[in-house]
Each structure stands twice: as C-alpha cells, then as structure tokens.
Design an enzyme around this catalytic site. Structure first.
Site, PDB file in Angstrom:
ATOM      1  N   PRO A 179       0.821  -1.225   0.000  1.00 10.82           N
ATOM      2  CA  PRO A 179       0.000   0.000   0.000  1.00 10.82           C
ATOM      3  C   PRO A 179       0.850   1.269   0.000  1.00 10.82           C
ATOM      4  O   PRO A 179       0.338   2.356  -0.243  1.00 10.82           O
ATOM      5  CB  PRO A 179      -0.826  -0.114   1.285  1.00 10.82           C
ATOM      6  CG  PRO A 179      -0.242  -1.227   2.071  1.00 10.82           C
ATOM      7  CD  PRO A 179       0.620  -2.048   1.191  1.00 10.82           C
ATOM      8  N   ASP A 229     -10.074   0.881 -24.524  1.00  7.63           N
ATOM      9  CA  ASP A 229     -10.255   0.799 -23.070  1.00  7.63           C
ATOM     10  C   ASP A 229     -10.391   2.169 -22.438  1.00  7.63           C
ATOM     11  O   ASP A 229      -9.797   3.130 -22.925  1.00  7.63           O
ATOM     12  CB  ASP A 229      -9.005   0.188 -22.411  1.00  7.63           C
ATOM     13  CG  ASP A 229      -8.943  -1.306 -22.564  1.00  7.63           C
ATOM     14  OD1 ASP A 229      -9.965  -1.905 -22.889  1.00  7.63           O
ATOM     15  OD2 ASP A 229      -7.849  -1.849 -22.341  1.00  7.63           O
ATOM     16  N   GLU A 273       3.033  -8.183   9.013  1.00  5.99           N
ATOM     17  CA  GLU A 273       3.240  -6.734   9.118  1.00  5.99           C
ATOM     18  C   GLU A 273       4.028  -6.180   7.938  1.00  5.99           C
ATOM     19  O   GLU A 273       4.093  -4.986   7.721  1.00  5.99           O
ATOM     20  CB  GLU A 273       3.991  -6.392  10.414  1.00  5.99           C
ATOM     21  CG  GLU A 273       3.169  -6.551  11.675  1.00  5.99           C
ATOM     22  CD  GLU A 273       1.828  -5.858  11.570  1.00  5.99           C
ATOM     23  OE1 GLU A 273       1.807  -4.628  11.415  1.00  5.99           O
ATOM     24  OE2 GLU A 273       0.800  -6.562  11.632  1.00  5.99           O
ATOM     25  N   ARG A 290      -3.752  -9.068 -20.369  1.00  2.00           N
ATOM     26  CA  ARG A 290      -4.713  -8.804 -21.448  1.00  2.00           C
ATOM     27  C   ARG A 290      -4.132  -7.898 -22.523  1.00  2.00           C
ATOM     28  O   ARG A 290      -4.672  -7.812 -23.617  1.00  2.00           O
ATOM     29  CB  ARG A 290      -6.023  -8.245 -20.895  1.00  2.00           C
ATOM     30  CG  ARG A 290      -5.893  -6.921 -20.212  1.00  2.00           C
ATOM     31  CD  ARG A 290      -7.178  -6.533 -19.495  1.00  2.00           C
ATOM     32  NE  ARG A 290      -8.241  -6.144 -20.391  1.00  2.00           N
ATOM     33  CZ  ARG A 290      -8.304  -4.965 -21.038  1.00  2.00           C
ATOM     34  NH1 ARG A 290      -7.343  -4.076 -20.877  1.00  2.00           N
ATOM     35  NH2 ARG A 290      -9.309  -4.684 -21.828  1.00  2.00           N
TER      36      ARG A 290
END
Ligand code: ADE
Length: 253
Positions: free
Chosen positions: A89, A169, A116, A154
C-alpha cells in the site's frame, strides 16, 4: 511475457490465471506465470519465514533469507533480466500507463508480502519498484499481484480477440470509455441511442468521442486536467454539457 510471483500462497496466484482472457493467454503461451514459495527456501524443521518485530509491537515480519533465496531462484529460472516489483500500500499507485509500460517488458518478478510486512533491508537491496493498487490495506500482496497480472496479461499481443479492444479501453487515451449497447434495440429499460443503429460511422465515432469526454467530465473530472483537448474535443464536450445541464457529480477520488 513471463511473470514470477514470490508468495506464501502459490496456489492462489495459479488459480487466478486459469480463467477468461488470462487463462487463454496462458494456454496460448503469451503469458507464463510461475510461483515461488519462500517457505521452500526456509531453513529448519519449521521452515520459518517470519519473526517478531524488532523494537516490539504486534505482528510478525518476513525474514530476509527465505525471500532472498526465493527471489534468486526466480531470477535464475529464465535468461531475461527481470524487474522486481514489491506490491504494497506504500507503493506508487498502479495506473494504465504503468500497466502498458510493464506489459512491454519481457519479464517481471512480483514480491507479495504478508503479516506486518517485509524486513526493510531485503526491500532496499532487491526491489526495483514498489506499486500499490489503491489506498486501502489488503492482508497480503497476492490480490494486488493478480490485479497486475490480469491488467498486463490482457495487453499481450493476441490476448484479446479484437485487436482494437485495448485501444478503446478506459484510460487508454486518458479518458473513460463510452457506453456500450447490444440487442434488443428497444427494451422496457430504454432504446439504444439512434445514432448507433444509423450506419453513419462518422456520426458514431463523433458520438462515442463525445460520450467518452462527457462521462469523464461527469465521473472523473480530475482526469480531464491531464488530457490535452483539441478544438473539436472542446466543442463535443460543450455539446455534452449543454445536453446534461448542471455540474459534474461530486465523487470521491
Ligand atoms: N498489499 C496490501 N495492500 C496492498 C495494496 N493496496 N496494494 C498493493 N499491495 C498491497
């Protein structure tokens, strides 16, 4: 393209490559995904891969050596040099531009953390890039790795049936995609916009561009700040705005 994933849950990653477009890309040899389990490179009867946090605190941290050996095994499994990416993150947000860049590489190695996190020294020495799939915390990097594999998979040449699909897209030109419809043309939920069944391809292209601009304005006005609109685009967007009197909805992004 080859993707090696270093993960405590190799089965999870393999499962994610078995379906749809990505499953077919793997079958056709356009994408090769291999998993490496740091536990196979751990020592001792318990094959330990984690230990307590130095300085105290809750949770466990992944050990340097099992990860280092798993990464070395992954690197040596193929001749092409690999970019090593840590999913976390704290990484830079994954975007379609980044996906396109990675899809053009012969090889990436994805490192998935659990607990962690990972001993910082391993990251400092072994990682080329840190990527996040969004501002929320997952229990591990595997889902993020699966997202990345899908997005780059893809884009491999021949993975999508229609070669134009990827060009159309959302995000491919910095804008959201236009709406799509199929039969029946008339339905109790409404009719397909008449222009799409007119056979007038210039008018259809114009309508699609206007919808793409207009939807971006409505749903993700922040994206418009980074797109250079020409005179024609500005006219189309003005036309859309006139038809949708009012302001873009406030959305969180
Ligand atoms: N691992 C845990 N959370 C993540 C996130 N948001 N993106 C990428 N990897 C993660």
């Amino acid at each position: 393209m080859r993707v090696d994933v270093v993960t405590l849950f190799p089965g999870f990653v393999q499962q994610c490559t078995g379906f749809g477009v990505i499953g077919r890309a793997v079958e056709r040899g356009l994408l090769d995904v291999e998993a490496w389990n740091p536990r196979d490179h751990a020592e001792g009867a318990y094959r330990r891969v984690d230990d307590t946090v130095c300085g105290g605190g809750p949770g466990m941290v992944m050990l340097i050596e099992p990860l280092r050996r798993a990464l070395a095994a992954a690197r040596q499994a193929a001749a092409e040099p690999a970019r090593v990416i840590y999913l976390s993150p704290q990484g830079k947000r994954l975007t379609q531009d980044k996906v396109k860049e990675l899809a053009g590489l012969p090889r990436v190695i994805l490192l998935c953390g659990r607990y962690e996190g990972i001993d910082e020294r391993l990251l400092e020495h072994e990682i080329d890039e840190e990527l996040s799939i969004g501002d929320y915390v997952l229990s591990g990097g595997e889902l993020a790795a699966a997202v990345l594999i899908d997005a780059v998979g893809r884009l491999q040449e021949g993975a999508l049936g229609d070669s134009q699909s990827a060009e159309q897209d959302s995000f491919s030109d910095g804008l959201l995609d236009c709406p799509h419809y199929t039969r029946p043309v008339s339905h109790e939920f409404g009719d397909v916009p008449a222009v799409l069944v007119s056979g007038d391809h210039a008018a259809i292209d114009r309508w699609r561009r206007m919808q793409s601009l207009g939807r971006t304005w409505l749903k993700r006005p922040d994206l418009l700040e980074n797109v250079a609109l020409d005179e024609q685009d500005r006219r189309l967007l003005d036309e859309f705005k006139r038809e949708h009197k009012g302001q873009p909805h406030e959305q969180d992004h």
